[in-house]
Each structure stands twice: as structure tokens, then as C-alpha cells.
Scaffold this motif. Structure first.
Motif, PDB file in Angstrom:
ATOM      1  N   HIS A  52      22.310  48.219  85.962  1.00 57.70           N
ATOM      2  CA  HIS A  52      21.718  49.426  86.516  1.00 57.70           C
ATOM      3  C   HIS A  52      20.924  50.225  85.500  1.00 57.70           C
ATOM      4  CE1 HIS A  52      23.463  48.895  90.438  1.00 57.70           C
ATOM      5  NE2 HIS A  52      24.544  48.467  89.832  1.00 57.70           N
ATOM      6  N   LYS A  53      20.835  49.690  84.314  1.00 63.14           N
ATOM      7  CA  LYS A  53      20.083  50.403  83.288  1.00 63.14           C
ATOM      8  C   LYS A  53      18.582  50.243  83.524  1.00 63.14           C
ATOM      9  CE  LYS A  53      20.106  51.728  78.671  1.00 63.14           C
ATOM     10  NZ  LYS A  53      20.943  51.929  77.507  1.00 63.14           N
ATOM     11  N   ASP A  54      17.895  51.322  83.365  1.00 64.11           N
ATOM     12  CA  ASP A  54      16.452  51.302  83.564  1.00 64.11           C
ATOM     13  C   ASP A  54      15.786  50.440  82.491  1.00 64.11           C
ATOM     14  OD1 ASP A  54      13.644  52.106  83.578  1.00 64.11           O
ATOM     15  OD2 ASP A  54      14.351  53.561  85.048  1.00 64.11           O
ATOM     16  N   PHE A  55      14.879  49.595  82.898  1.00 67.93           N
ATOM     17  CA  PHE A  55      14.169  48.749  81.939  1.00 67.93           C
ATOM     18  C   PHE A  55      13.522  49.587  80.841  1.00 67.93           C
ATOM     19  CE2 PHE A  55      13.327  45.369  85.383  1.00 67.93           C
ATOM     20  CZ  PHE A  55      14.543  44.788  85.102  1.00 67.93           C
ATOM     21  N   ALA A  56      13.051  50.769  81.248  1.00 68.91           N
ATOM     22  CA  ALA A  56      12.295  51.586  80.310  1.00 68.91           C
ATOM     23  C   ALA A  56      13.166  52.160  79.200  1.00 68.91           C
ATOM     24  CB  ALA A  56      11.602  52.726  81.062  1.00 68.91           C
ATOM     25  N   GLN A  57      14.480  52.173  79.430  1.00 71.26           N
ATOM     26  CA  GLN A  57      15.346  52.805  78.434  1.00 71.26           C
ATOM     27  C   GLN A  57      16.207  51.801  77.676  1.00 71.26           C
ATOM     28  OE1 GLN A  57      17.132  55.321  81.257  1.00 71.26           O
ATOM     29  NE2 GLN A  57      15.262  56.532  81.435  1.00 71.26           N
ATOM     30  N   MET A  58      15.833  50.558  77.702  1.00 76.71           N
ATOM     31  CA  MET A  58      16.685  49.559  77.089  1.00 76.71           C
ATOM     32  C   MET A  58      16.442  49.424  75.597  1.00 76.71           C
ATOM     33  SD  MET A  58      16.940  46.514  79.793  1.00 76.71           S
ATOM     34  CE  MET A  58      18.060  46.672  81.174  1.00 76.71           C
ATOM     35  N   THR A  59      17.501  49.081  74.896  1.00 77.71           N
ATOM     36  CA  THR A  59      17.345  48.758  73.490  1.00 77.71           C
ATOM     37  C   THR A  59      16.856  47.316  73.399  1.00 77.71           C
ATOM     38  OG1 THR A  59      19.549  47.860  73.341  1.00 77.71           O
ATOM     39  CG2 THR A  59      19.305  50.217  72.935  1.00 77.71           C
ATOM     40  N   ALA A  60      16.445  46.940  72.204  1.00 74.94           N
ATOM     41  CA  ALA A  60      15.935  45.589  72.026  1.00 74.94           C
ATOM     42  C   ALA A  60      16.994  44.549  72.412  1.00 74.94           C
ATOM     43  CB  ALA A  60      15.504  45.377  70.579  1.00 74.94           C
ATOM     44  N   GLU A  61      18.240  44.834  72.085  1.00 76.31           N
ATOM     45  CA  GLU A  61      19.320  43.897  72.396  1.00 76.31           C
ATOM     46  C   GLU A  61      19.508  43.733  73.897  1.00 76.31           C
ATOM     47  OE1 GLU A  61      23.234  44.644  70.554  1.00 76.31           O
ATOM     48  OE2 GLU A  61      21.983  44.957  68.755  1.00 76.31           O
ATOM     49  N   GLU A  62      19.534  44.880  74.552  1.00 74.13           N
ATOM     50  CA  GLU A  62      19.716  44.838  76.006  1.00 74.13           C
ATOM     51  C   GLU A  62      18.554  44.089  76.662  1.00 74.13           C
ATOM     52  OE1 GLU A  62      22.198  48.901  76.892  1.00 74.13           O
ATOM     53  OE2 GLU A  62      20.073  49.028  76.433  1.00 74.13           O
ATOM     54  N   GLU A  63      17.385  44.328  76.127  1.00 73.86           N
ATOM     55  CA  GLU A  63      16.220  43.646  76.672  1.00 73.86           C
ATOM     56  C   GLU A  63      16.358  42.144  76.538  1.00 73.86           C
ATOM     57  OE1 GLU A  63      12.466  46.122  75.797  1.00 73.86           O
ATOM     58  OE2 GLU A  63      11.896  44.012  75.772  1.00 73.86           O
ATOM     59  N   ALA A  64      16.862  41.731  75.383  1.00 75.54           N
ATOM     60  CA  ALA A  64      17.044  40.299  75.162  1.00 75.54           C
ATOM     61  C   ALA A  64      18.034  39.733  76.170  1.00 75.54           C
ATOM     62  CB  ALA A  64      17.510  40.052  73.735  1.00 75.54           C
ATOM     63  N   ALA A  65      19.086  40.502  76.441  1.00 77.03           N
ATOM     64  CA  ALA A  65      20.079  40.042  77.415  1.00 77.03           C
ATOM     65  C   ALA A  65      19.444  39.905  78.796  1.00 77.03           C
ATOM     66  CB  ALA A  65      21.240  41.026  77.465  1.00 77.03           C
ATOM     67  N   VAL A  66      18.616  40.866  79.155  1.00 74.96           N
ATOM     68  CA  VAL A  66      17.954  40.815  80.457  1.00 74.96           C
ATOM     69  C   VAL A  66      17.026  39.609  80.539  1.00 74.96           C
ATOM     70  CG1 VAL A  66      16.264  41.971  81.920  1.00 74.96           C
ATOM     71  CG2 VAL A  66      18.121  43.272  80.891  1.00 74.96           C
ATOM     72  N   ARG A  67      16.318  39.382  79.438  1.00 73.46           N
ATOM     73  CA  ARG A  67      15.400  38.236  79.446  1.00 73.46           C
ATOM     74  C   ARG A  67      16.155  36.940  79.619  1.00 73.46           C
ATOM     75  NH1 ARG A  67      11.690  40.531  74.946  1.00 73.46           N
ATOM     76  NH2 ARG A  67      13.192  39.526  73.610  1.00 73.46           N
ATOM     77  N   ALA A  68      17.294  36.849  78.934  1.00 78.97           N
ATOM     78  CA  ALA A  68      18.103  35.640  79.069  1.00 78.97           C
ATOM     79  C   ALA A  68      18.577  35.499  80.510  1.00 78.97           C
ATOM     80  CB  ALA A  68      19.305  35.710  78.125  1.00 78.97           C
ATOM     81  N   PHE A  69      18.938  36.626  81.101  1.00 79.33           N
ATOM     82  CA  PHE A  69      19.408  36.609  82.476  1.00 79.33           C
ATOM     83  C   PHE A  69      18.287  36.195  83.437  1.00 79.33           C
ATOM     84  CE2 PHE A  69      20.056  39.212  86.394  1.00 79.33           C
ATOM     85  CZ  PHE A  69      20.985  38.364  86.936  1.00 79.33           C
ATOM     86  N   LEU A  70      17.110  36.742  83.196  1.00 76.07           N
ATOM     87  CA  LEU A  70      15.979  36.411  84.066  1.00 76.07           C
ATOM     88  C   LEU A  70      15.740  34.914  84.102  1.00 76.07           C
ATOM     89  CD1 LEU A  70      13.287  39.152  83.344  1.00 76.07           C
ATOM     90  CD2 LEU A  70      14.530  38.743  85.461  1.00 76.07           C
ATOM     91  N   ARG A  71      15.984  34.284  82.954  1.00 78.26           N
ATOM     92  CA  ARG A  71      15.730  32.855  82.886  1.00 78.26           C
ATOM     93  C   ARG A  71      16.696  32.057  83.767  1.00 78.26           C
ATOM     94  NH1 ARG A  71      15.537  32.040  76.907  1.00 78.26           N
ATOM     95  NH2 ARG A  71      14.708  34.161  76.953  1.00 78.26           N
ATOM     96  N   THR A  72      17.846  32.641  84.052  1.00 82.31           N
ATOM     97  CA  THR A  72      18.811  31.900  84.868  1.00 82.31           C
ATOM     98  C   THR A  72      18.634  32.175  86.354  1.00 82.31           C
ATOM     99  OG1 THR A  72      20.441  33.672  84.895  1.00 82.31           O
ATOM    100  CG2 THR A  72      20.515  32.162  83.024  1.00 82.31           C
ATOM    101  N   LEU A  73      17.769  33.113  86.695  1.00 83.49           N
ATOM    102  CA  LEU A  73      17.628  33.481  88.101  1.00 83.49           C
ATOM    103  C   LEU A  73      16.931  32.400  88.900  1.00 83.49           C
ATOM    104  CD1 LEU A  73      16.599  37.217  88.302  1.00 83.49           C
ATOM    105  CD2 LEU A  73      18.727  36.145  88.983  1.00 83.49           C
TER     106      LEU A  73
END
Lengths: 305, 393
Positions: free
Chosen positions: B138-159
């Protein structure tokens, strides 16, 4: 068909086309001449409405052979393009044989998988007819609409013009049919297929050419009006339209004006008949704007007299 | 132009020059060219040109290059091919990654999942297996730290992106439903001396719907652009037919770039291609360009369109409305994703958004993973002909 039936030179092609009411540039005549002599498919690309399909029709008339047309669409498969067995008849035949009490299985099999029960679709028809010494013109229209699987099948067919039917064996064209492939470029056709063909990009006709077409196809139209019509359409194609009018639309419009018995283009006439020329509301609205219409009419009048 | 045996050598040299300029020409075409020129004769330059053109050229975009080369090459004095090469304009064929690159990339990333929407599946299941941390979801993309962003990117790849299939005019065998399949019925009957024991049935085969994505990369979207491009890359890899465009003040097609398997290579290519990062927005004009130039090439009427934009538009709202209307008439479903929808009190009151709203089938937020999941559920249920779900009216 022997080479003797094909025109001997580029000029002969041009004349033969003209004799069948098709006005062709020398470049198109050259490519057609080569396609006939080299027995290669002719690949015509261009905007919709520039007269690509017409080339195939006129070639058939010119060569005095039948025209077989395969209209492509998404999902077109081998059974609609090549052949299909007449299953209903086959089942009936089996029932009849049973009813009459004489079931020789092998003979029955051979019977129901005979040419009598085969429904030839356009591609098989083309190959079959060419075996009877009358290679037809095969038009594969709007190939860009079919899907890649069909394109791959076509690639195979165009390279050796044979079709194998498991129950009957291989049907091979004695002389390759004259093939015309058209594409509106809604997507790119694969290079491998294009490599087997002779390529020609069909442009919108020049003023002179389009005028010649109108004169031939709508002979009753007064000369001055014909010139104005063509000048108007040519100017219209320069506007920012969603769908610029093709040659067919020019002819429709010319016929509409003839039917209305007009002798000159004016604003009222244009407004009344614009529907023959433009098929989208936005385009009609654009041309209805006074300043656009005045500009177009002006051009038509100056060029048309 | 001279005649005789000379001509064959000249045609071969000409073919080589064309090749160097970027045209794909095989030996068989060179042979064709020799035959073609022999047939038209060398009396008229124009005929020779047309003969060579029809054999060597595959698409109209190559015509200008061909003409230029032809003029250079068949002038009285003939430069030798090496000199000629120096005169050549750059190939119009867009640069492709060096051969082997694609395979090297594939070798490095073999595990990228591909969407396999089962054709027979009655229910298209949305696969979101990753139990992402609720906070991250539920974290806004705009407020993510670099680490969180990396986690999201990894997640996107599994979608996996389950676009519902669409019926085609092809058939597949069905068990007990559908229409009689005479072809298979007869085949079966032959096994039993022609006795029809049971009718074989067939069902229309389905195919995934094509998807077109138009993504806003103007200044106001800047904080989202990076992750949204990752998202675009993920769906491009996961669906069979996706066309992607980005826009700010102009429209750029990035489908080809996104097809590169490695996400970093792909995004670097996108970065190089796109000219108008973080500038203004002209949605109306962009849509017009899309409608006039691309609509009929990349979007069949069965396709789904996804517009990702905050709708902050400086252009003419009338134009926007007109082009939205055309677009909505030309596709199956028109979905608008707006990151601003995350604000509870957001109302689509900007001129641009107001003009576009009547033509949208579904209006959804796109600012965190949860909203992407919501999009996934929507895509999966598109065929159930539910009325448009307009969130946050």
C-alpha cells in the motif's frame, strides 16, 4: 498457359491494361511484366483505395483467365483457405452403403475420400485449375489481416505450388498461377514472404492519371467537371484527414455528380454529395468548414479549367 | 549505361552497396535481379530502375535510399563500391542490438515467467502468489526508498497479467459442448465401420486480447514513471500482444525497446528513444497522433487500451474529448489509470480529465502494488460484461 499468352514487352503490358480500362504507370507495367515472365507473385502495398485489388481483376481480364480471390481475415485457417471434406455427404454415403447391405470397407473408404467429396477452397482451386492448363489469377487480398500462422503456410505454398491432401496425395500446379498479394500495411508482412515476391508500392494516382481513370470509368461526365472533381479530390488528400478518399471514392463521387446532372462544382453541390467521398464524420466536418471548403473549391476551379 | 557482360558484375556490385546501406538482400535476389534486368533490357534507365526496385525493395520506407543509391551508382562514372560506401547515407533501418545479444540476455535471464492463459480455463485465475508485505503493497510508489523500489521491481517481474481470451473463428475440440464437429465425427465413425456412435463436438478457440498501453511520462508523472516503465516491461514480457507508447508532448512507440528481455537494457533503450521526458503534456494531440497514425496498425477492435496519466493537460479539451471518443469507439475496453486517484478527496475536475471521463470504461488508481493487483483483477474480469467500474467518481 504458355509464355506466349503473356505480353511480350512492357509497352504491351501497358497497352493491354489500358485496353481493359486500367491506367497504369510504366513502373507498374514493368513490375507486372516481370512478375508474369519470372512467374513471381506480385506484392502490392499502399494506402487503402489506391486500386491494388483492381490490378488483379484487370490482370485476369487481360489474360482471359478466371480470377480466384481469397479475402484474408484474422483467424483464416487452412480449411477455409485450402480445402475441406464434405463431411455431411460422406456420412450420408456411409449410411447408404450400409442400407444397401454391401459394405466393402476399403472400397467405401476410397470412395468417400475421392475428389467428389472434396470441397476446394480458393488456394486448392488455384492449384487445380492451373493443372488443367488455365493458370488463373490468384488474388490474396489484404494479407495483413490474416495472422502469422497463415502467412507461414502461404510461404510454403508460394514456393512450390503444391498442396498435399493425406487421403488423395499431392496436387501440384503445372504452371504457377499468377499471384497478386495486397496489403494495406496494417501490419508488416514477414520479409521471407516478401522476398519471394516482386514488390510494388501503389501511390495515389497523379492528377493526369486519375483524370484518365475518371474519363474511362465515368464517360458521361462533362470534361470540365471531371477535371474539377479530380483536382478537388487531389487537394483533399493533402488535408489532414482520418481517411483520405481513394480512387473508388473519386469514381463514386463522379457518378453521384453525373446522376445529379451537375456541370460545375459549387459549395452547395459539394455539401450535398460529400458523403460519397468521405466516410468519417470528423473528416466531413473539417471539409464543411467554410475556409477549408473555399480553399478546396478555389484549387479545383483553377486546376480544373 | 554500358551493356554486355559488364552489366552482371555491376548489378552484383549494386546489390552489395545496397546491403551495406542496410537492405537485406540474399543471393537469390541478386539472381532475380539479373533475370529481371535481362527481361526488361537495358535500353531505358527507368525500366532498369523499376526492375531492380521490385526485386530489392521490401517496404516503401526503403525507397528513398534505393533511389539515392541508384542515382549514384548508375551515373556514367561508377565509383568503386568502397568509395561508394563512404557516400552512403545512414541506414534507415532502426539499429537492432548486436546479434547474439538477445540470446546472451536470454541465457542470463531464463526464468522470466511467460503468461500461459489456459485456453480452456473457464475461470481466468489471477496469479498473485507473492505475499507482499502489506505495508509495501500500500505504499505509494512516489514515496519509496531505493530498497523498497527494488522489492517492487522484483515483484513486478513475477506478476502474470491475465487478459481474458476472446473467441476467434478457429475451432478446438470440445468434450460435450459446442457444435457438432463433423470432421472428427467421421474420423471416429470410420473406426467403427462407419457407425456414428457419438457426435464429436467443437468449440470456438480463444486467443488473448491485444493490449495497447499509452503511458504519460510528463513532468507531473515523473515520480511514477520509473516504476510504471518497469510495469510496462513486465506486461510486455507476460502477454503475447502488447503495444506500448509513452507520451508527454509527443508520442513515442517503445514496443520494440520493451521487448528486450533484460529490464535495464530495455529501459536504457527507452531512455535513448524518448525525447520528451518530464516535459509538458498534450494528451489530446498525442491521442490524435495515435488515432491517425497507429490505431489501425496496432489496435484491432478486440483490443484493450490502457491510458496511464494524471490527466493534467495543457492542451485543448475539445480535441481531447474528440480523440477519446474515437479511441473508445475503436477498441473493446478503454481503461484509464490515474495515480491521483489515491487521494481520497481527488475529484477529476481538471479540464483534461473531465473531457476524457465520459469515454472511459474503467477509471482506476495506479500508485501502489495494491492498485496494480486491482488492475489485474479488472483485466481478468473484462469479459463478464459488467458495467464500467468507476472508482472515485
Amino acid at each position: 498457359m504458355s509464355d506466349g499468352m503473356f505480353p511480350e514487352s512492357i509497352e504491351a503490358v501497358q497497352q493491354a491494361l489500358a485496353a481493359h480500362d486500367y491506367v497504369a504507370e510504366r513502373s507498374l507495367a514493368t513490375t507486372i511484366f516481370l512478375a508474369l515472365r519470372m512467374r513471381r507473385p506480385l506484392f502490392l502495398e499502399g494506402e487503402p483505395g489506391v486500386g491494388k485489388t483492381e490490378v488483379a481483376k484487370v490482370l485476369a481480364r487481360m489474360l482471359r483467365v478466371p480470377l480466384i480471390r481469397l479475402q484474408c481475415y484474422e483467424g483464416l485457417d487452412v480449411h477455409t483457405a485450402v480445402y475441406e471434406w464434405n463431411y455431411a455427404r460422406q456420412l450420408l454415403e456411409i449410411r447408404l452403403a450400409e442400407a444397401s447391405g454391401q459394405v466393402d470397407r476399403n472400397r467405401l473408404l476410397a470412395e468417400i475420400f475421392s475428389p467428389d467429396f472434396l470441397i476446394a477452397r480458393p488456394l486448392l482451386q488455384a492449384v487445380q485449375q492451373s493443372r488443367d492448363g488455365q493458370a488463373p489469377v490468384l488474388l490474396i487480398d489484404e494479407l495483413d489481416r490474416s495472422d502469422e500462422e497463415f502467412e507461414a503456410f502461404l510461404l510454403e505454398l508460394l514456393s512450390d505450388f503444391q498442396i498435399s491432401i493425406p487421403e488423395l496425395g499431392t496436387v501440384r500446379a503445372e504452371v504457377p498461377p499468377v499471384v497478386v498479394i495486397t496489403s494495406n500495411r496494417t501490419r508488416e508482412i514477414h520479409d521471407a514472404l516478401k522476398r519471394r515476391c516482386l514488390y510494388y508500392w501503389v501511390e495515389y494516382p497523379s492528377f493526369e492519371k486519375e483524370l484518365a481513370i475518371v474519363r474511362r470509368r465515368v464517360p458521361g461526365l462533362a470534361e470540365q467537371l471531371a477535371r474539377q472533381v479530380v483536382a478537388f479530390v487531389q487537394a483533399l488528400r493533402q488535408e489532414d484527414l482520418y481517411k483520405p478518399p481513394g480512387v473508388a471514392e473519386t469514381l463514386d463521387w463522379a457518378e453521384a455528380l453525373l446522376a445529379l446532372d451537375r456541370s460545375e462544382l459549387d459549395a452547395a453541390t459539394v455539401s450535398e454529395t460529400l458523403g460519397a467521398l468521405l466516410k468519417y464524420r470528423d473528416d466531413v466536418e473539417l471539409v464543411q468548414r467554410p475556409e477549408v471548403q473555399t480553399r478546396l473549391l478555389e484549387t479545383a476551379r483553377t486546376r480544373g479549367t | 549505361m554500358r551493356t554486355g557482360g559488364d552489366i552482371a558484375a555491376r548489378i552484383v556490385a549494386f546489390a552489395q552497396a545496397l546491403r551495406r546501406a542496410g537492405l537485406v538482400i540474399g543471393t537469390d535476389q541478386v539472381l532475380d535481379a539479373l533475370q529481371a534486368v535481362a527481361l526488361v533490357g537495358v535500353a531505358r534507365r527507368e525500366d532498369v530502375r523499376q526492375a531492380l526496385f521490385s526485386v530489392f525493395v521490401r517496404r516503401q520506407s526503403e525507397a528513398a535510399l534505393f533511389d539515392q543509391l541508384f542515382r549514384l551508382f548508375w551515373q556514367g562514372r561508377s565509383p568503386i563500391p568502397e568509395e561508394l560506401a563512404a557516400l552512403l547515407p545512414r541506414s534507415p533501418v532502426p539499429p537492432t542490438p548486436p546479434p547474439g545479444m538477445a540470446r546472451a540476455l536470454e541465457a542470463l535471464h531464463p526464468e522470466r515467467p511467460r503468461a500461459e492463459v489456459s485456453e480452456a480455463a473457464e475461470e481466468v485465475e489471477l496469479v498473485l502468489t507473492y505475499s507482499a508485505d502489506e505495508v509495501l503493497r500500500h505504499k505509494d510508489f512516489a514515496q519509496m526508498t531505493a530498497e523498497e523500489e527494488a522489492a517492487v521491481r522484483a515483484f513486478l517481474r513475477t506478476l502474470r497479467w491475465p487478459l481474458p481470451p476472446r473467441r476467434t473463428r478457429r475451432w478446438q475440440s470440445g468434450a460435450r459442448r459446442g457444435r457438432p464437429d463433423l470432421r472428427r465425427t467421421l474420423r471416429r465413425a470410420l473406426r467403427h465401420q462407419g457407425e456414428v456412435l457419438r457426435l464429436a463436438m467443437r468449440l470456438p478457440r480463444s486467443k488473448p486480447r491485444p493490449l495497447v498501453v499509452l503511458c504519460d511520462i510528463s513532468g507531473s508523472m515523473e515520480r511514477y514513471s520509473r516504476l510504471l516503465l518497469h510495469f510496462l516491461h513486465a506486461i510486455t514480457g507476460g502477454l503475447r500482444r502488447v503495444e506500448s507508447f509513452v507520451f508527454g508532448t509527443r508520442l513515442t512507440r517503445i514496443t520494440r525497446q520493451l521487448r528486450l528481455r533484460d529490464v535495464d537494457v530495455a529501459l536504457a533503450e527507452v531512455g535513448r528513444t524518448v525525447q520528451d521526458w518530464s516535459g509538458g503534456t498534450r494528451i489530446g494531440e498525442t491521442l490524435r497522433t495515435f488515432n491517425y497514425r497507429w490505431l489501425r496498425r496496432v489496435l484491432p477492435a478486440s483490443g484493450v487500451v490502457l491510458i496511464i496519466s494524471d490527466g493534467l493537460d495543457r492542451g485543448d479539451p475539445e480535441l481531447l474529448a474528440r480523440e477519446m471518443a474515437r479511441l473508445s469507439r475503436s477498441c473493446y475496453r478503454l481503461i484509464w489509470l490515474n495515480p491521483l486517484l489515491r487521494y481520497e478527496h481527488y475529484r477529476p475536475l481538471t479540464r483534461g480529465m473531465r473531457a476524457a471521463l465520459p469515454y472511459i470504461d474503467h477509471f482506476l488508481p495506479v500508485h501502489n502494488l495494491a492498485s496494480l493487483e486491482q488492475l489485474g483483477r479488472l483485466l481478468a474480469s473484462l469479459d463478464r460484461r459488467t458495467p464500467g467500474t468507476v472508482v472515485a467518481e
